[in-house]
Design an enzyme around this catalytic site. Structure first.
Site, PDB file in Angstrom:
ATOM      1  N   ASN A  12       0.960  -1.275   0.205  1.00  0.00           N
ATOM      2  CA  ASN A  12       0.006   0.020  -0.042  1.00  0.00           C
ATOM      3  C   ASN A  12       1.006   1.424   0.041  1.00  0.00           C
ATOM      4  O   ASN A  12       1.670   1.656   1.191  1.00  0.00           O
ATOM      5  CB  ASN A  12      -0.712   0.130   1.246  1.00  0.00           C
ATOM      6  CG  ASN A  12      -1.592   1.188   1.374  1.00  0.00           C
ATOM      7  OD1 ASN A  12      -1.848   2.119   0.398  1.00  0.00           O
ATOM      8  ND2 ASN A  12      -2.367   1.310   2.481  1.00  0.00           N
ATOM      9  N   LYS A  14       0.171   4.295  -0.308  1.00  0.00           N
ATOM     10  CA  LYS A  14      -0.340   5.526   0.134  1.00  0.00           C
ATOM     11  C   LYS A  14      -0.288   6.699  -0.792  1.00  0.00           C
ATOM     12  O   LYS A  14      -0.096   6.367  -2.055  1.00  0.00           O
ATOM     13  CB  LYS A  14      -0.150   5.609   1.463  1.00  0.00           C
ATOM     14  CG  LYS A  14      -0.201   4.293   2.380  1.00  0.00           C
ATOM     15  CD  LYS A  14       0.022   4.692   3.883  1.00  0.00           C
ATOM     16  CE  LYS A  14      -0.335   3.252   4.682  1.00  0.00           C
ATOM     17  NZ  LYS A  14      -0.061   3.448   5.938  1.00  0.00           N
ATOM     18  N   HIS A 100      -9.643   1.570   4.415  1.00  0.00           N
ATOM     19  CA  HIS A 100      -8.367   1.448   5.298  1.00  0.00           C
ATOM     20  C   HIS A 100      -8.707   2.597   6.386  1.00  0.00           C
ATOM     21  O   HIS A 100      -9.332   3.324   6.124  1.00  0.00           O
ATOM     22  CB  HIS A 100      -7.220   2.096   4.237  1.00  0.00           C
ATOM     23  CG  HIS A 100      -6.063   2.059   5.053  1.00  0.00           C
ATOM     24  ND1 HIS A 100      -5.568   3.014   5.911  1.00  0.00           N
ATOM     25  CD2 HIS A 100      -4.830   1.085   5.021  1.00  0.00           C
ATOM     26  CE1 HIS A 100      -4.197   2.629   6.274  1.00  0.00           C
ATOM     27  NE2 HIS A 100      -3.753   1.615   5.885  1.00  0.00           N
ATOM     28  N   GLU A 102      -7.022   4.939   7.545  1.00  0.00           N
ATOM     29  CA  GLU A 102      -6.927   6.383   7.065  1.00  0.00           C
ATOM     30  C   GLU A 102      -8.084   7.091   6.248  1.00  0.00           C
ATOM     31  O   GLU A 102      -8.195   8.174   6.414  1.00  0.00           O
ATOM     32  CB  GLU A 102      -5.264   6.403   6.293  1.00  0.00           C
ATOM     33  CG  GLU A 102      -4.404   6.211   7.077  1.00  0.00           C
ATOM     34  CD  GLU A 102      -2.960   5.685   6.487  1.00  0.00           C
ATOM     35  OE1 GLU A 102      -2.789   5.609   5.437  1.00  0.00           O
ATOM     36  OE2 GLU A 102      -2.169   5.160   7.344  1.00  0.00           O
ATOM     37  N   GLU A 170      -5.687  -4.481  10.460  1.00  0.00           N
ATOM     38  CA  GLU A 170      -4.409  -3.480  10.942  1.00  0.00           C
ATOM     39  C   GLU A 170      -4.981  -2.669  12.122  1.00  0.00           C
ATOM     40  O   GLU A 170      -5.677  -1.920  12.145  1.00  0.00           O
ATOM     41  CB  GLU A 170      -4.551  -2.459   9.496  1.00  0.00           C
ATOM     42  CG  GLU A 170      -4.215  -3.228   8.140  1.00  0.00           C
ATOM     43  CD  GLU A 170      -3.609  -2.285   7.112  1.00  0.00           C
ATOM     44  OE1 GLU A 170      -2.485  -2.499   6.854  1.00  0.00           O
ATOM     45  OE2 GLU A 170      -4.178  -1.248   6.953  1.00  0.00           O
ATOM     46  N   GLY A 176       2.436   2.487  10.829  1.00  0.00           N
ATOM     47  CA  GLY A 176       3.486   3.385  10.602  1.00  0.00           C
ATOM     48  C   GLY A 176       4.327   3.838  11.979  1.00  0.00           C
ATOM     49  O   GLY A 176       4.948   4.777  11.993  1.00  0.00           O
ATOM     50  N   SER A 216       3.050  -1.807  10.465  1.00  0.00           N
ATOM     51  CA  SER A 216       4.537  -2.081  10.745  1.00  0.00           C
ATOM     52  C   SER A 216       5.376  -3.225  10.522  1.00  0.00           C
ATOM     53  O   SER A 216       5.885  -4.014  11.429  1.00  0.00           O
ATOM     54  CB  SER A 216       4.853  -1.504  12.107  1.00  0.00           C
ATOM     55  OG  SER A 216       4.487  -0.345  12.548  1.00  0.00           O
TER      56      SER A 216
HETATM   57  P1  PGA Z   1       2.613   0.316   7.656  1.00  0.00           P
HETATM   58  O1  PGA Z   1       1.213   0.616   7.081  1.00  0.00           O
HETATM   59  O2  PGA Z   1       3.193  -0.862   7.059  1.00  0.00           O
HETATM   60  O3  PGA Z   1       3.577   1.702   7.197  1.00  0.00           O
HETATM   61  O4  PGA Z   1       2.632   0.533   9.194  1.00  0.00           O
HETATM   62  C1  PGA Z   1       0.395  -0.518   6.742  1.00  0.00           C
HETATM   63  C2  PGA Z   1      -0.820   0.156   6.203  1.00  0.00           C
HETATM   64  O5  PGA Z   1      -1.430   1.223   6.692  1.00  0.00           O
HETATM   65  O6  PGA Z   1      -1.625  -0.303   5.142  1.00  0.00           O
END
Ligand code: PGA
Length: 261
Positions: A12, A14, A100, A102, A170, A176, A216
């Site tokens: 992803n 983003k 997601h 976000e 998640e 992150g 992460s």
């Molecule tokens: P990350 O994000 O691996 O940077 O923690 C995962 C995601 O939001 O899909």
């Protein structure tokens, strides 16, 4: 115990990447993928909308799947700046991430909207990667199971089947941040999700749906996470932006989806 589900390693990206770095990343992955004779995983990249067409050309025919990070629930029409599932399919996408955290936070997406997006995606032949997960506060309050169950049952289309549905667990607090739940905590939630899928879709479909862990994931922790009984790959943000790291995560997958392997 063998798992009859082929791991999916999904990147992803983003809101990251311009044409040049997106192409460089996709090229590096395509080169590696082409030199694999029998990869133990499926690989997917989900670039931002602006890069989908170009990256699609770069990875065409190399065995890496193309996806997007969101779609609109409607088929077409007066929805300025939105992108329909059919448009994604037209660009060669096979997958789309929906719900997601976000999107849920930045755009106030509800389970109902996420479900409608997943339905729209599936109606166009795309596989919907439906994201769910608790916030840190919800975990601290002991509400993880309730939150995950509610999000799952509210976001999954009634007619979902394993071939058009992937679930990504998640934990919001792990995205992150470099922090992850313990392996036991991850497995516990994934087992709960599989149980919820069983109630919603029946046991056979539930046993075949891939449930990804996201938050992460990196080369250092991927092997243990992916080996957990109900973890079928990863949805990877930060580490998917570096070809070596993303590839190293994919290499953590073992051929364990067939007892004969
Ligand atoms: P990350 O994000 O691996 O940077 O923690 C995962 C995601 O939001 O899909």
């Amino acid at each position: 115990m063998p798992k009859n589900r082929r791991p999916l390693i999904a990147g992803n990206w983003k809101m990251n990447g311009f044409k040049a770095d997106g192409q460089a990343l996709a090229n590096a992955l395509a080169e590696r993928m082409q030199s694999e004779t029998d990869p133990a995983f499926d690989m997917l990249v989900c670039p931002p909308f602006t890069l989908i067409a170009g990256i699609g050309e770069t990875i065409d025919g190399c065995g890496i799947a193309l996806g997007a990070q969101d779609c609109h629930a409607a088929a077409k029409g007066a929805h300025t700046a939105d992108i329909s599932a059919a448009m994604l399919s037209d660009l060669g996408c096979q997958y789309v991430i929906v719900g997601h955290s976000e999107r849920r936070t930045d755009h106030g997406e509800t389970d109902l909207e996420v479900k409608a997006k997943a339905e729209a995606a599936q109606a166009c032949g795309l596989t919907a990667i439906i994201c769910i997960g608790e916030t840190e506060q919800q975990r601290d309050d002991g509400k993880t199971f309730d939150v995950v169950k509610t999000q799952l049952s509210g976001s999954i289309p009634d007619a979902a089947v394993a071939s058009n549905t992937v679930i990504a667990y998640e934990p919001v607090w792990a995205i992150g941040t470099g922090r992850t739940p313990s392996n036991d905590e991850v497995q516990e939630v994934h087992a709960l999700i599989r149980d919820g899928l069983s109630q919603a879709l029946g046991e056979d479909q539930a046993a075949a749906v891939r449930i990804l862990y996201g938050g992460s994931m990196k080369p250092e922790n991927a092997r243990e996470l992916i080996a957990l009984p109900d973890v079928d790959g990863g949805l990877i943000g930060g580490a998917s932006l570096k070809a070596e790291d993303f590839w190293a995560i994919a290499e953590c997958c073992e051929k364990r989806w067939s007892s004969g392997a």
